[in-house]
Design a protein around this motif. Structure first.
Motif, PDB file in Angstrom:
ATOM      1  N   ILE A 129       9.613 -23.821  27.663  1.00  0.00           N
ATOM      2  CA  ILE A 129       9.739 -23.784  26.206  1.00  0.00           C
ATOM      3  C   ILE A 129      11.206 -24.034  25.858  1.00  0.00           C
ATOM      4  CG2 ILE A 129       9.426 -22.429  24.103  1.00  0.00           C
ATOM      5  CD1 ILE A 129       6.811 -23.141  25.533  1.00  0.00           C
ATOM      6  N   PHE A 130      11.455 -25.096  25.092  1.00  0.00           N
ATOM      7  CA  PHE A 130      12.825 -25.457  24.716  1.00  0.00           C
ATOM      8  C   PHE A 130      13.272 -24.707  23.465  1.00  0.00           C
ATOM      9  CE2 PHE A 130      11.445 -28.897  27.339  1.00  0.00           C
ATOM     10  CZ  PHE A 130      12.588 -29.380  27.961  1.00  0.00           C
ATOM     11  N   GLN A 131      12.415 -24.680  22.475  1.00  0.00           N
ATOM     12  CA  GLN A 131      12.748 -24.077  21.189  1.00  0.00           C
ATOM     13  C   GLN A 131      11.449 -23.696  20.501  1.00  0.00           C
ATOM     14  OE1 GLN A 131      15.363 -26.427  18.674  1.00  0.00           O
ATOM     15  NE2 GLN A 131      14.523 -25.535  16.815  1.00  0.00           N
ATOM     16  N   VAL A 152       0.375 -18.238  29.932  1.00  0.00           N
ATOM     17  CA  VAL A 152       0.238 -16.852  30.404  1.00  0.00           C
ATOM     18  C   VAL A 152      -1.221 -16.563  30.753  1.00  0.00           C
ATOM     19  CG1 VAL A 152       0.407 -14.435  29.718  1.00  0.00           C
ATOM     20  CG2 VAL A 152       2.256 -16.023  29.146  1.00  0.00           C
ATOM     21  N   ASN A 153      -2.142 -16.967  29.892  1.00  0.00           N
ATOM     22  CA  ASN A 153      -3.566 -16.721  30.142  1.00  0.00           C
ATOM     23  C   ASN A 153      -4.080 -17.474  31.365  1.00  0.00           C
ATOM     24  OD1 ASN A 153      -3.795 -15.036  27.898  1.00  0.00           O
ATOM     25  ND2 ASN A 153      -4.354 -16.711  26.525  1.00  0.00           N
ATOM     26  N   GLN A 154      -3.459 -18.619  31.667  1.00  0.00           N
ATOM     27  CA  GLN A 154      -3.877 -19.426  32.817  1.00  0.00           C
ATOM     28  C   GLN A 154      -3.157 -19.026  34.099  1.00  0.00           C
ATOM     29  OE1 GLN A 154      -2.789 -23.173  31.116  1.00  0.00           O
ATOM     30  NE2 GLN A 154      -4.771 -23.492  30.113  1.00  0.00           N
ATOM     31  N   GLY A 155      -2.257 -18.046  34.000  1.00  0.00           N
ATOM     32  CA  GLY A 155      -1.525 -17.597  35.184  1.00  0.00           C
ATOM     33  C   GLY A 155      -0.409 -18.543  35.605  1.00  0.00           C
ATOM     34  N   LYS A 156       0.109 -19.331  34.664  1.00  0.00           N
ATOM     35  CA  LYS A 156       1.187 -20.267  34.957  1.00  0.00           C
ATOM     36  C   LYS A 156       2.545 -19.574  34.801  1.00  0.00           C
ATOM     37  CE  LYS A 156      -1.835 -23.632  35.247  1.00  0.00           C
ATOM     38  NZ  LYS A 156      -2.116 -24.364  36.505  1.00  0.00           N
ATOM     39  N   ASP A 157       3.556 -20.138  35.430  1.00  0.00           N
ATOM     40  CA  ASP A 157       4.917 -19.633  35.271  1.00  0.00           C
ATOM     41  C   ASP A 157       5.462 -20.107  33.927  1.00  0.00           C
ATOM     42  OD1 ASP A 157       5.066 -18.499  37.945  1.00  0.00           O
ATOM     43  OD2 ASP A 157       5.156 -20.571  38.659  1.00  0.00           O
ATOM     44  N   LEU A 158       6.147 -19.206  33.230  1.00  0.00           N
ATOM     45  CA  LEU A 158       6.666 -19.533  31.906  1.00  0.00           C
ATOM     46  C   LEU A 158       8.192 -19.435  31.910  1.00  0.00           C
ATOM     47  CD1 LEU A 158       6.096 -20.197  28.931  1.00  0.00           C
ATOM     48  CD2 LEU A 158       5.942 -17.722  28.506  1.00  0.00           C
ATOM     49  N   PHE A 159       8.837 -20.570  31.620  1.00  0.00           N
ATOM     50  CA  PHE A 159      10.296 -20.653  31.567  1.00  0.00           C
ATOM     51  C   PHE A 159      10.736 -20.882  30.126  1.00  0.00           C
ATOM     52  CE2 PHE A 159       8.837 -22.208  35.653  1.00  0.00           C
ATOM     53  CZ  PHE A 159       9.698 -21.617  36.571  1.00  0.00           C
ATOM     54  N   CYS A 160      11.869 -20.317  29.768  1.00  0.00           N
ATOM     55  CA  CYS A 160      12.437 -20.543  28.432  1.00  0.00           C
ATOM     56  C   CYS A 160      13.921 -20.835  28.543  1.00  0.00           C
ATOM     57  CB  CYS A 160      12.257 -19.319  27.540  1.00  0.00           C
ATOM     58  SG  CYS A 160      10.580 -19.025  26.984  1.00  0.00           S
ATOM     59  N   ILE A 161      14.376 -21.857  27.825  1.00  0.00           N
ATOM     60  CA  ILE A 161      15.806 -22.100  27.710  1.00  0.00           C
ATOM     61  C   ILE A 161      16.359 -21.090  26.707  1.00  0.00           C
ATOM     62  CG2 ILE A 161      17.566 -23.752  26.967  1.00  0.00           C
ATOM     63  CD1 ILE A 161      15.709 -25.975  27.917  1.00  0.00           C
ATOM     64  N   PHE A 192      18.462 -22.104  32.951  1.00  0.00           N
ATOM     65  CA  PHE A 192      19.801 -22.559  32.593  1.00  0.00           C
ATOM     66  C   PHE A 192      20.101 -23.957  33.131  1.00  0.00           C
ATOM     67  CE2 PHE A 192      19.892 -17.941  32.701  1.00  0.00           C
ATOM     68  CZ  PHE A 192      20.482 -17.636  31.490  1.00  0.00           C
ATOM     69  N   ASN A 193      19.345 -24.383  34.135  1.00  0.00           N
ATOM     70  CA  ASN A 193      19.640 -25.628  34.824  1.00  0.00           C
ATOM     71  C   ASN A 193      18.373 -26.089  35.528  1.00  0.00           C
ATOM     72  OD1 ASN A 193      20.588 -27.310  37.241  1.00  0.00           O
ATOM     73  ND2 ASN A 193      22.519 -27.019  36.163  1.00  0.00           N
ATOM     74  N   TYR A 194      18.231 -27.398  35.740  1.00  0.00           N
ATOM     75  CA  TYR A 194      17.029 -27.869  36.427  1.00  0.00           C
ATOM     76  C   TYR A 194      16.930 -27.291  37.831  1.00  0.00           C
ATOM     77  CZ  TYR A 194      19.329 -31.156  39.602  1.00  0.00           C
ATOM     78  OH  TYR A 194      20.078 -31.703  40.609  1.00  0.00           O
TER      79      TYR A 194
END
Length: 199
Positions: free
Chosen positions: A92-94, A109-118, A143-145
């Motif tokens: 999620i960027f913004q 979240v419901n699918q059990g995936k990893d969630l990243f946020c900038i 913070f970085n790829y």
């Protein structure tokens, strides 16, 4: 990420979606566009030529709708579950509190995936309050790829040799990529390493 073989998935809309797909194509990588319309519909307008560019680099555009189905608000919301479902994780960027990106985050979240946020550029901006909420609830800050690379390293370590051939991984500085010139002149020590995104 595209340069090291990651398939980037997004929604083919204007803005961040298009930037993600274009970056993958420009890097010669693969990307998947999930459409909120049928495959025969030119939406966003003028995007048919860009779809061809995606196909040429081994990517794809997909839709669960009939070929001539026009886009609608409900289709955009529904296709977000496909975007999250196709990947190992979601970035999620913004996101404001009413952003469609939050729908994708909830699906992840419901699918059990990893969630990243900038992390937000402004903690107090309404444009980022959705991101703040996700981070507070346990999303992984990005913070970085290289955060992505390191997070999935154990799961995809079999790709290490392939990555080393393409980018000359610096083993003394894990997952800092060097140019071929750096590699030839300095062996395993690079004074001025460059990330894949900078080459």
């Amino acid at each position: 990420l595209a340069k090291i073989g990651t398939v980037l998935i997004s929604g083919m809309a204007n803005g961040v979606d298009h930037t993600v797909h274009k970056a993958a194509v420009d890097a010669g990588g693969k990307t998947v566009g999930v459409l909120a319309c049928g495959m025969a519909v030119d939406y966003p307008k003028g995007s048919m030529a860009f779809r061809e560019e995606i196909y040429r680099t081994g990517g794809a555009c997909i839709s669960e709708l009939l070929p001539t189905e026009r886009p609608s608000r409900s289709y955009f919301a529904a296709r977000n579950r496909l975007i999250s479902g196709l990947g190992a994780g979601v970035i999620i960027f913004q996101a404001g509190m009413k952003s469609g990106a939050l729908l994708t985050a909830n699906h992840a979240v419901n699918q059990g995936k990893d969630l990243f946020c900038i992390p937000p550029a402004d903690l107090f901006s309404a444009n980022y309050c959705g991101v703040v909420s996700l981070l507070r609830d346990g999303a992984i800050p990005l913070f970085n790829y290289l955060d992505i690379v390191n997070y999935y390293f154990n799961e995809y370590s079999d790709k290490l040799d392939e990555l080393n051939r393409k980018f000359k991984i610096s083993y003394d500085k894990p997952f800092v990529f060097r140019t071929s010139a750096d590699s030839a002149s300095e062996g395993t020590n690079a004074e001025n390493p460059k990330s894949a995104g900078e080459q």
